[in-house]
Design a protein around this motif. Structure first.
Motif, PDB file in Angstrom:
ATOM      1  N   GLU B  25      35.716  31.165  40.583  1.00  0.00           N
ATOM      2  CA  GLU B  25      35.282  29.877  41.146  1.00  0.00           C
ATOM      3  C   GLU B  25      33.767  29.810  41.290  1.00  0.00           C
ATOM      4  OE1 GLU B  25      39.100  30.240  44.117  1.00  0.00           O
ATOM      5  OE2 GLU B  25      37.046  30.390  44.892  1.00  0.00           O
ATOM      6  N   ILE B  55      38.366  34.400  43.431  1.00  0.00           N
ATOM      7  CA  ILE B  55      39.494  33.469  43.303  1.00  0.00           C
ATOM      8  C   ILE B  55      40.113  33.316  44.680  1.00  0.00           C
ATOM      9  CG2 ILE B  55      41.769  33.078  42.283  1.00  0.00           C
ATOM     10  CD1 ILE B  55      40.882  34.895  39.942  1.00  0.00           C
ATOM     11  N   THR B  56      40.054  32.101  45.247  1.00  0.00           N
ATOM     12  CA  THR B  56      40.675  31.862  46.546  1.00  0.00           C
ATOM     13  C   THR B  56      42.166  31.670  46.319  1.00  0.00           C
ATOM     14  OG1 THR B  56      38.668  30.764  47.249  1.00  0.00           O
ATOM     15  CG2 THR B  56      40.620  30.392  48.590  1.00  0.00           C
ATOM     16  N   VAL B  57      42.957  32.551  46.912  1.00  0.00           N
ATOM     17  CA  VAL B  57      44.399  32.491  46.682  1.00  0.00           C
ATOM     18  C   VAL B  57      45.019  31.407  47.572  1.00  0.00           C
ATOM     19  CG1 VAL B  57      46.570  33.784  46.818  1.00  0.00           C
ATOM     20  CG2 VAL B  57      44.481  34.902  45.997  1.00  0.00           C
ATOM     21  N   ASP B  58      44.730  31.485  48.850  1.00  0.00           N
ATOM     22  CA  ASP B  58      45.135  30.430  49.794  1.00  0.00           C
ATOM     23  C   ASP B  58      44.252  30.539  51.035  1.00  0.00           C
ATOM     24  OD1 ASP B  58      46.246  32.573  51.277  1.00  0.00           O
ATOM     25  OD2 ASP B  58      48.151  32.378  50.198  1.00  0.00           O
ATOM     26  N   LEU B  61      43.739  34.294  52.044  1.00  0.00           N
ATOM     27  CA  LEU B  61      43.626  35.397  51.081  1.00  0.00           C
ATOM     28  C   LEU B  61      42.639  35.084  49.947  1.00  0.00           C
ATOM     29  CD1 LEU B  61      44.727  38.173  50.156  1.00  0.00           C
ATOM     30  CD2 LEU B  61      46.585  36.953  49.012  1.00  0.00           C
ATOM     31  N   LEU B  63      40.799  36.843  46.420  1.00  0.00           N
ATOM     32  CA  LEU B  63      40.754  37.950  45.456  1.00  0.00           C
ATOM     33  C   LEU B  63      39.358  38.023  44.861  1.00  0.00           C
ATOM     34  CD1 LEU B  63      42.047  40.058  43.440  1.00  0.00           C
ATOM     35  CD2 LEU B  63      42.640  38.104  41.993  1.00  0.00           C
TER      36      LEU B  63
END
Ligand SMILES: Nc1nc2c(ncn2[C@@H]2O[C@H](COP(=O)(O)OP(=O)(O)O)[C@@H](O)[C@H]2O)c(=O)[nH]1
Ligand SMILES: [Mg+2]
Lengths: 271, 178
Positions: B25, B55-58, B61, B63
């Motif tokens: 991102e 990478i925003t998972v939610d 969380l 990554l």
């Protein structure tokens, strides 16, 4: 797709190893600084070779191998100019000039000789053409590559390269179980035999070196030759405690860990 | 907020930055440029150009994807980087056999640091000069059971596939452990 490169970076023994293990059929062309060589293989076995503009006519091979005299060579070339190698071979055998074994032996010596010359090439662009073989009239052989590879890799002297090839001495070795490779048929040196005796998943390379009283360089060289020839492979030493896998997750609870990984999977699928 | 990380390693020019950029991102190259700016150069033995993607998972969380500096002189960083990672990916340039030996040596080094799951990729499979994956497997002397995946780091789908394969391996590892 391409199998291309330069011998500077990927050596002839590494190429032969690849061709041997992948049972490749086709022709390898190598453009050296002075000469070009062509080497053909069928199912991973050496079938044919030609160095540069060397006269590849069967009669000339035999002349070079001293199987026929200069005058015989001249006469055959004059009379059998347009004949294919196969036709000529048959003719020579039928005329009792030479035996079929003679023909095969001198071709074999010639082909292996080409490869020996290639071992001395420090650089040369190569390309492998799958399924391309010499013209039909040429006599093709089936020569196992293992012995040739072993001879070639004995010439590897560079310490740094050996260190990269065998990064740790704390790994064990085992014989590969490839059909058709019999240790008895390989021309191992005395030193190689000494090492081969101890090859077992229970012994690390370091332990073998200690037992055979070899230093790091000596043991690496020998292990490298045997690896390249596809005779052995590196394995984790048996009986050694296996380090538990550590997966870096912010939780120790397995159900939670799995849910975390599944969330990442879902997210990546959605990108 | 929980964070997890994966490490992308491999020889110089194998495609690590490109790989991370394809799914991150944030701008990976910008991070690199900032770290290696003139002001930082003085202490460049500690802060080396390092790729970094997110990478925003939610909501809870994130990554992180870390690319290792490829050059050997930075390999002291690897051990620090690999600490607590979920898994790692070794990238190999399929068009440059001269790097295969180094790639294998990097792989062995990482394996020794961190016994986490990993996959190896044959990158730049879109190029004419790319070696066949099966030839590379032999040349790299990879275990036949190891996941060795074709990759085009400039393609988001290809990168996603590699990340997913690594995650599936991680899941499988967990299942085996329970
Ligand atoms: N055609 C092609 N080029 C690639 C691919 N992956 C990377 N590249 C290019 O290869 C070069 C090196 O990539 P980079 O990500 O900077 O390598 P790094 O040193 O490992 O970070 C760059 O010019 C990339 O655009 C790929 O899959 N296909
Ligand atoms: Mg980079």
């Amino acid at each position: 797709m391409a199998l291309k490169g330069n011998l500077r970076d990927f050596s002839i023994t590494q190429l032969l190893n690849l061709i041997n293990l992948a049972h490749k059929t086709g022709t390898l062309a190598i453009e050296g600084p002075k000469d070009t060589a062509w080497v053909s293989f069928r199912k991973g076995k050496l079938a044919y070779s030609q160095m540069g503009r060397d006269d590849s006519h069967l009669a000339s091979s035999h002349y070079r191998a001293k199987k026929i005299s200069p005058s015989q060579h001249k006469m055959i070339r004059a009379r059998a100019g347009g004949m294919s190698d196969k036709e000529l071979g048959l003719l020579l055998v039928n005329a009792n000039y030479i035996t079929q074994e003679d023909i095969l032996a001198s071709l074999q010596a010639e082909f292996i000789g080409t490869i020996h010359r290639l071992f001395t090439w420090a650089e040369g662009r190569f390309g492998f053409e799958n399924n391309v073989l010499p013209p039909n009239d040429k006599i093709l052989l089936r020569i196992n590559l293992e012995n040739i590879i072993i001879e070639g890799s004995r010439q590897l002297r560079e310490w740094e390269q050996l260190q990269d090839e065998i990064p740790s001495l704390d790994i064990a070795l085992k014989f590969t179980d490839r059909p058709g490779t019999k240790l008895q048929n390989i021309n191992l040196s005395v030193e190689e035999w000494r090492v081969a005796k101890y090859i077992d998943p229970k012994n690390s390379i370091r332990q073998i070196a200690n037992t055979t009283k070899m230093n790091d360089l000596e043991i690496r060289r020998i292990v490298y030759s045997l690896l390249q020839a596809g005779l052995i492979e590196m394995v984790r030493q048996e009986g050694l405690e296996v380090k538990p896998r550590q997966i870096g997750l912010p939780t120790k609870d397995t159900a939670e860990q799995k849910s975390l990984v599944n969330r990442i999977i879902d997210r990546i699928r959605s990108i | 907020m929980q964070t997890v990380k994966m490490v992308i390693t491999g020889p110089f020019n194998s495609g690590k930055t490109e790989f991370i950029q394809s799914v991150s991102e944030i701008d990976v190259v910008a991070t690199e440029r900032k770290i290696s700016s003139e002001a930082e150069k003085i202490k460049d033995t500690t802060t080396v150009a390092m790729d970094f993607g997110r990478i925003t998972v939610d909501q809870d969380l994130v990554l992180y994807l870390f690319g290792t500096p490829g050059q050997k002189r930075f390999d002291f960083m690897w051990e620090i980087l690999s600490e607590g990672m979920l898994g790692f990916i070794v990238m190999v340039d399929s068009t440059r056999p001269e790097t295969f030996r180094e790639a294998r040596s990097i792989l062995e080094t990482f394996r020794a640091y961190a016994p986490t799951p990993y996959v190896v990729t044959a990158n730049k499979q879109d190029l004419d000069d790319a070696w066949d994956i099966e030839d590379m497997r032999i040349a790299l002397r990879l275990d036949p059971k190891l996941k060795f995946l074709p990759c085009v780091a400039t393609s988001k789908d290809s990168v996603k596939n590699v990340l997913l394969e690594l995650l599936y391996s991680i899941l499988a590892e967990m299942e085996a452990g329970t």
